[in-house]
Design an enzyme around this catalytic site. Structure first.
Site, PDB file in Angstrom:
ATOM      1  N   HIS A  59      33.512  45.913  39.815  1.00  8.82           N
ATOM      2  CA  HIS A  59      32.100  46.283  39.672  1.00  8.82           C
ATOM      3  C   HIS A  59      31.646  46.775  41.031  1.00  8.82           C
ATOM      4  CE1 HIS A  59      32.508  42.982  36.700  1.00  8.82           C
ATOM      5  NE2 HIS A  59      31.657  43.673  35.998  1.00  8.82           N
ATOM      6  N   ASP A  62      31.154  43.881  43.264  1.00  8.04           N
ATOM      7  CA  ASP A  62      32.299  43.049  43.671  1.00  8.04           C
ATOM      8  C   ASP A  62      32.747  43.491  45.056  1.00  8.04           C
ATOM      9  OD1 ASP A  62      32.282  41.960  41.132  1.00  8.04           O
ATOM     10  OD2 ASP A  62      33.918  43.228  40.393  1.00  8.04           O
ATOM     11  N   MET A  93      39.948  51.955  37.308  1.00  5.67           N
ATOM     12  CA  MET A  93      38.682  51.741  36.584  1.00  5.67           C
ATOM     13  C   MET A  93      37.650  51.109  37.503  1.00  5.67           C
ATOM     14  SD  MET A  93      36.673  49.188  35.081  1.00  5.67           S
ATOM     15  CE  MET A  93      37.392  47.814  34.180  1.00  5.67           C
ATOM     16  N   GLU A 186      32.200  48.576  26.375  1.00  2.00           N
ATOM     17  CA  GLU A 186      32.795  47.270  26.023  1.00  2.00           C
ATOM     18  C   GLU A 186      31.799  46.438  25.229  1.00  2.00           C
ATOM     19  OE1 GLU A 186      34.443  45.174  29.355  1.00  2.00           O
ATOM     20  OE2 GLU A 186      34.400  43.244  28.326  1.00  2.00           O
ATOM     21  N   LYS A 188      30.517  42.919  23.085  1.00  2.00           N
ATOM     22  CA  LYS A 188      30.590  41.457  23.089  1.00  2.00           C
ATOM     23  C   LYS A 188      29.452  40.974  22.199  1.00  2.00           C
ATOM     24  CE  LYS A 188      30.848  37.610  26.349  1.00  2.00           C
ATOM     25  NZ  LYS A 188      30.723  37.182  27.768  1.00  2.00           N
ATOM     26  N   GLU A 222      37.775  44.049  24.371  1.00  2.00           N
ATOM     27  CA  GLU A 222      38.285  42.833  25.023  1.00  2.00           C
ATOM     28  C   GLU A 222      38.719  41.856  23.932  1.00  2.00           C
ATOM     29  OE1 GLU A 222      36.403  41.037  28.449  1.00  2.00           O
ATOM     30  OE2 GLU A 222      36.651  39.042  27.565  1.00  2.00           O
ATOM     31  N   HIS A 225      36.347  38.947  23.273  1.00  2.00           N
ATOM     32  CA  HIS A 225      35.053  39.279  22.678  1.00  2.00           C
ATOM     33  C   HIS A 225      35.178  39.512  21.178  1.00  2.00           C
ATOM     34  CE1 HIS A 225      33.568  40.732  26.885  1.00  2.00           C
ATOM     35  NE2 HIS A 225      33.941  39.473  26.869  1.00  2.00           N
ATOM     36  N   ASP A 250      40.751  45.281  27.809  1.00  2.00           N
ATOM     37  CA  ASP A 250      40.644  44.024  28.554  1.00  2.00           C
ATOM     38  C   ASP A 250      41.492  42.974  27.845  1.00  2.00           C
ATOM     39  OD1 ASP A 250      38.996  45.082  30.450  1.00  2.00           O
ATOM     40  OD2 ASP A 250      37.208  43.932  29.894  1.00  2.00           O
ATOM     41  N   ASP A 260      32.584  32.328  26.032  1.00  2.00           N
ATOM     42  CA  ASP A 260      33.537  33.305  26.547  1.00  2.00           C
ATOM     43  C   ASP A 260      34.493  32.618  27.519  1.00  2.00           C
ATOM     44  OD1 ASP A 260      34.732  35.688  27.262  1.00  2.00           O
ATOM     45  OD2 ASP A 260      33.115  36.295  28.617  1.00  2.00           O
ATOM     46  N   ASP A 262      37.753  33.705  28.516  1.00  2.00           N
ATOM     47  CA  ASP A 262      38.557  34.560  29.398  1.00  2.00           C
ATOM     48  C   ASP A 262      39.854  33.868  29.836  1.00  2.00           C
ATOM     49  OD1 ASP A 262      36.731  36.661  29.249  1.00  2.00           O
ATOM     50  OD2 ASP A 262      35.623  36.015  31.017  1.00  2.00           O
ATOM     51  N   ASP A 292      41.342  40.916  32.056  1.00  2.00           N
ATOM     52  CA  ASP A 292      39.986  40.442  32.354  1.00  2.00           C
ATOM     53  C   ASP A 292      39.951  38.970  31.954  1.00  2.00           C
ATOM     54  OD1 ASP A 292      37.389  39.952  32.829  1.00  2.00           O
ATOM     55  OD2 ASP A 292      36.570  41.217  31.244  1.00  2.00           O
TER      56      ASP A 292
HETATM   57  C1  GLT Z   1      32.083  40.321  32.956  1.00  2.00           C
HETATM   58  C2  GLT Z   1      32.397  40.355  31.492  1.00  2.00           C
HETATM   59  C3  GLT Z   1      33.589  41.195  31.206  1.00  2.00           C
HETATM   60  C4  GLT Z   1      33.388  42.631  31.507  1.00  2.00           C
HETATM   61  C5  GLT Z   1      33.159  42.890  32.927  1.00  2.00           C
HETATM   62  C6  GLT Z   1      32.824  44.351  33.103  1.00  2.00           C
HETATM   63  S1  GLT Z   1      32.043  41.857  33.648  1.00  2.00           S
HETATM   64  O1  GLT Z   1      33.005  39.567  33.652  1.00  2.00           O
HETATM   65  O2  GLT Z   1      32.597  39.026  31.037  1.00  2.00           O
HETATM   66  O3  GLT Z   1      34.035  41.047  29.897  1.00  2.00           O
HETATM   67  O4  GLT Z   1      34.555  43.309  31.160  1.00  2.00           O
HETATM   68  O5  GLT Z   1      31.499  44.577  33.348  1.00  2.00           O
HETATM   69 MN    MN Z   2      35.794  42.344  29.720  1.00  2.00          MN
HETATM   70 MN    MN Z   3      35.128  38.001  28.384  1.00  2.00          MN
END
Ligand code: GLT
Ligand code: MN
Ligand code: MN
Length: 375
Positions: A59, A62, A93, A186, A188, A222, A225, A250, A260, A262, A292
Site C-alpha cells: 500500500h 506501507d 502490484m 478485491e 470482501k 482473495e 474473503h 490473494d 478475516d 488471513d 495476503d
Molecule cells: C488489507 C486487506 C486485504 C487487502 C489489502 C489490499 S489490505 O490487509 O485485508 O485483503 O488485500 O488493500
Molecule cells: Mn487481500
Molecule cells: Mn483477508
C-alpha cells in the site's frame, strides 16, 4: 538441504510475492496490542529475497507515511528502490490504503462527503503514480470502508454511482498517463464495515461491466474473503479466469464463517487450496502468486519467516500434486470412464442415466489419498 527441502525450494521463476503488510503484520488485533517489532520495508525485501520470493507488493502507506513531505517521500522510495535492485526483487502490484485513517471511517470513494471522495481519489491516483514508478503492472483496489452499518444514512444507489465515478476517474488517470497498469478490484463481504458493497468477486465482475473502461479493470479474488461469504473460492477464481478478468490473486486460507483470519496458504483447507492451484496452473493464469496472509499472533520474527516460507512450500507441494493427479492412472482412468459411461448420444435413455453411479466417492477418496501422501 534434505531431498524434500531441495525439491520444494521457491525460486524467482515461481513468481511468489508478499504484501509488505503481511510479513510486516505486528499481530495487533481488536483485543490486544502489537507483539512484534516494526519490520522496515527494506528488511522485508532482503529476507523475502533470501527465501526465494520474486517480489513484494505494498500500500502507499506501507512505504510512505500518509503525512510525509515530498522530500521524505523521495528519500524513502529511493532507499526502497535500492533494496529492490540489491536483491533482484520486483513490485508487480501496488495498492492504496483507503481504510486506516479516521477520515475514511464512512467510506472513501463512497463517502457521502464530496471533499472526502476527492481526497480519496487524489490519494489513489498518487498510489497509481507510485506503482508506475516502481514498475507495477497491477493496481489493487480493496474498498474496505466502502460499506455501511446504517443503510438509512446513505442510499446504496448513490454509493454505487460514487464508486463507479471513482473507478472511472482512476482508469482515466491510467489511460491519460499511458501507464501500463490495470486495476484489480478485491471483494470482501464484511469487516471492517458491517457490510461492504460489492461483497463478492462475482458482484465485482458485474460492476466492472458497467464502467467506462472495463478492459482496464479486473479482479483480485482473495480465498479468505470468498470463504467468509460462504462461497467456494475455486469457483470464484474460475469465473474470473473464464471472463479474462483474473488480473491478480490473494492466496491465503480461512475457516468459513469467521472474522478475516488471513491464514497461511492451504493451512486450513489443503484440498480447497489444491483445486485453486490446479486452476491457476492449468487455467492460463500468468500473474504473480501473491500471498495476503500473516503469521499467528504467537510468533516472533522467526515464526513470521517460517510462515512466509510455508506459504510458498505448500504452493509448490500442491503444484506437484497437480502433476501427480494428471499422471495417476487410476484417477485418470476413473475420470475417463465417468465421461464415456454408456456413451452413445443417439441411444439416450433417461432412466439409464438416472440410475448411473458417478463414482465420485471413489474419485474423491483417491484425491484425498494423493493429498495425504500415500499415492
Ligand atoms: C488489507 C486487506 C486485504 C487487502 C489489502 C489490499 S489490505 O490487509 O485485508 O485483503 O488485500 O488493500
Ligand atoms: Mn487481500
Ligand atoms: Mn483477508
Amino acid at each position: 538441504m534434505t531431498e524434500t527441502a531441495e525439491r520444494f525450494h521457491p525460486t524467482k521463476q515461481d513468481r511468489f510475492t508478499f504484501g509488505l503488510w503481511t510479513v510486516g503484520n505486528r499481530g495487533r488485533d481488536p483485543f490486544g496490542a502489537a507483539v512484534r517489532p516494526t519490520l522496515p520495508p527494506t528488511t522485508a525485501v532482503e529476507r523475502l529475497a533470501e527465501l526465494g520470493a520474486y517480489g513484494v507488493t505494498l500500500h502507499d502507506n506501507d512505504l510512505v507515511p500518509i503525512d510525509a513531505t515530498p522530500g521524505e517521500r523521495q528519500a524513502i522510495v529511493g532507499d526502497f528502490q535500492q533494496a529492490l535492485a540489491d536483491h533482484d526483487m520486483r513490485v508487480p502490484m501496488v495498492t492504496v490504503n483507503l481504510f486506516y485513517d479516521p477520515v475514511f471511517k464512512d467510506g472513501a470513494l463512497t463517502s457521502s462527503v464530496p471533499a472526502i471522495r476527492r481526497y480519496a481519489l487524489d490519494k489513489a491516483k498518487a498510489a497509481i503514480d507510485l506503482g508506475h514508478q516502481l514498475g507495477a503492472e497491477t493496481f489493487v483496489l480493496w474498498g474496505g470502508r466502502e460499506g455501511s452499518e446504517v443503510d438509512a444514512a446513505k442510499n446504496p444507489l448513490d454509493a454505487m454511482a460514487w464508486y463507479r465515478d471513482g473507478v472511472n476517474a482512476l482508469t482515466e488517470h491510467i489511460l491519460t498517463n499511458r501507464y501500463a497498469i490495470r486495476i484489480a478490484m478485491e471483494a470482501k463481504p464484511n469487516e471492517p464495515r458491517g457490510d461492504i458493497y460489492l461483497a463478492t468477486t462475482g458482484a465485482m465482475l458485474a460492476f466492472i461491466a458497467t464502467l467506462d473502461h472495463p478492459e482496464v479493470v479486473g479482479v483480485n479474488p482473495e480465498i479468505a474473503h470468498e470463504k467468509m461469504a460462504g462461497l467456494n473460492p475455486c469457483h470464484s477464481v474460475a469465473q474470473a479466469l473464464s471472463a479474462g478478468k483474473l488480473f491478480h490473486i490473494d492466496l491465503n486460507d480461512q475457516k468459513p464463517g469467521r472474522f478475516d483470519q488471513d491464514l497461511r496458504f492451504g493451512s486450513d483447507d489443503p484440498k480447497g487450496a489444491f483445486y485453486v492451484v490446479k486452476l491457476l496452473e492449468e487455467g492460463g493464469y500468468e500473474g504473480p502468486r501473491h500471498f495476503d496472509a500473516h503469521a499467528y499472533r504467537t510468533e516472533d520474527m522467526q515464526g513470521v519467516f517460517e510462515f512466509a516460507h510455508g506459504c510458498m512450500r505448500t504452493y509448490l507441494i500442491l503444484k506437484d500434486k497437480v502433476v501427480r493427479f494428471e499422471a495417476d492412472q487410476e484417477i485418470q482412468g476413473l475420470l475417463q470412464s465417468i465421461r464415456t459411461r454408456t456413451g452413445n448420444a443417439d441411444a439416450f435413455d433417461r432412466e439409464t442415466w438416472g440410475a448411473v453411479g458417478y463414482a465420485y466417492e471413489r474419485l474423491d477418496q483417491l484425491v484425498m489419498e494423493l493429498l495425504l501422501g500415500v499415492r
